[in-house]
Design an enzyme around this catalytic site. Sequence first.
Site, PDB file in Angstrom:
ATOM      1  N   THR A   8       0.574  -1.287   0.036  1.00  0.00           N
ATOM      2  CA  THR A   8      -0.010  -0.034  -0.047  1.00  0.00           C
ATOM      3  C   THR A   8       0.735   1.286  -0.097  1.00  0.00           C
ATOM      4  O   THR A   8       2.019   1.249   0.398  1.00  0.00           O
ATOM      5  CB  THR A   8      -0.905  -0.023   1.144  1.00  0.00           C
ATOM      6  OG1 THR A   8      -2.209   0.437   0.638  1.00  0.00           O
ATOM      7  CG2 THR A   8      -0.499   0.942   2.120  1.00  0.00           C
ATOM      8  N   LYS A  40      -8.119   0.340   2.464  1.00  0.00           N
ATOM      9  CA  LYS A  40      -7.281   0.252   3.293  1.00  0.00           C
ATOM     10  C   LYS A  40      -7.389   1.564   4.366  1.00  0.00           C
ATOM     11  O   LYS A  40      -6.560   1.731   4.946  1.00  0.00           O
ATOM     12  CB  LYS A  40      -5.822   0.291   2.733  1.00  0.00           C
ATOM     13  CG  LYS A  40      -5.569  -0.773   1.887  1.00  0.00           C
ATOM     14  CD  LYS A  40      -4.410  -0.494   1.097  1.00  0.00           C
ATOM     15  CE  LYS A  40      -4.279  -1.490  -0.145  1.00  0.00           C
ATOM     16  NZ  LYS A  40      -3.063  -1.237  -0.963  1.00  0.00           N
ATOM     17  N   GLY A  52      -5.771   4.755   8.151  1.00  0.00           N
ATOM     18  CA  GLY A  52      -5.454   3.940   6.818  1.00  0.00           C
ATOM     19  C   GLY A  52      -4.299   3.204   7.527  1.00  0.00           C
ATOM     20  O   GLY A  52      -3.719   3.266   8.613  1.00  0.00           O
ATOM     21  N   SER A 131       4.600   1.287   0.999  1.00  0.00           N
ATOM     22  CA  SER A 131       5.853   1.189   0.190  1.00  0.00           C
ATOM     23  C   SER A 131       5.888   2.428  -0.800  1.00  0.00           C
ATOM     24  O   SER A 131       6.947   2.847  -0.989  1.00  0.00           O
ATOM     25  CB  SER A 131       5.631  -0.115  -0.528  1.00  0.00           C
ATOM     26  OG  SER A 131       4.308  -0.016  -1.353  1.00  0.00           O
TER      27      SER A 131
END
Length: 178
Positions: A8, A40, A52, A131
């Site tokens: 994500t 998310k 989140g 990421s």
Amino acid sequence: MTDIIHATTVLGLTHNGVTAIGADGQVTIGQTVMKHKARKIRRLHNDTILAGFAGAAADAFTLFAKFEDYLEKHHGNLQRSAVELAREWRTDKYLRQLEALLAVLDGSTALVISGTGEIIEPDDGIVAIGSGGMYALAAARMLVKHSSLPTREIVDEALHAAADICIYTNNNIVIEEL
């Protein structure tokens, strides 16, 4: 050896009195995209807090439930609830194994909560995890500084910029606002 799950990019900020958080929808296991439209982000505590996650989804849902319990116990006090969650997460034998990060905002405070007991409140109020988080963070900072875009569009544009760079991030963006 198990494959690493990359899941994500989450970005949240408060700008001009509006708070928004957004995330992409991609879940990647190893070299394979397993899901394109994962959700998310969510609203917590009577829609007064946006949150989140990045990391393992099952772990994040466990943490969301724990965090929501603390929010209820502390009457929506974001900072107090974050401290209590981080303390339990760091010290509990089971929770310590969970692999996720949470980004949470309430309109006046933005925090990143980690399993090592860290609670980070960024100086500029922009939280980014996952990421592609640092790509989205850089884009959001420049958009806040050099544009007149509304908050929701800043989140959207920054997440799309991250998706153009990070292979673990896609353009299926979901955004929530307070």
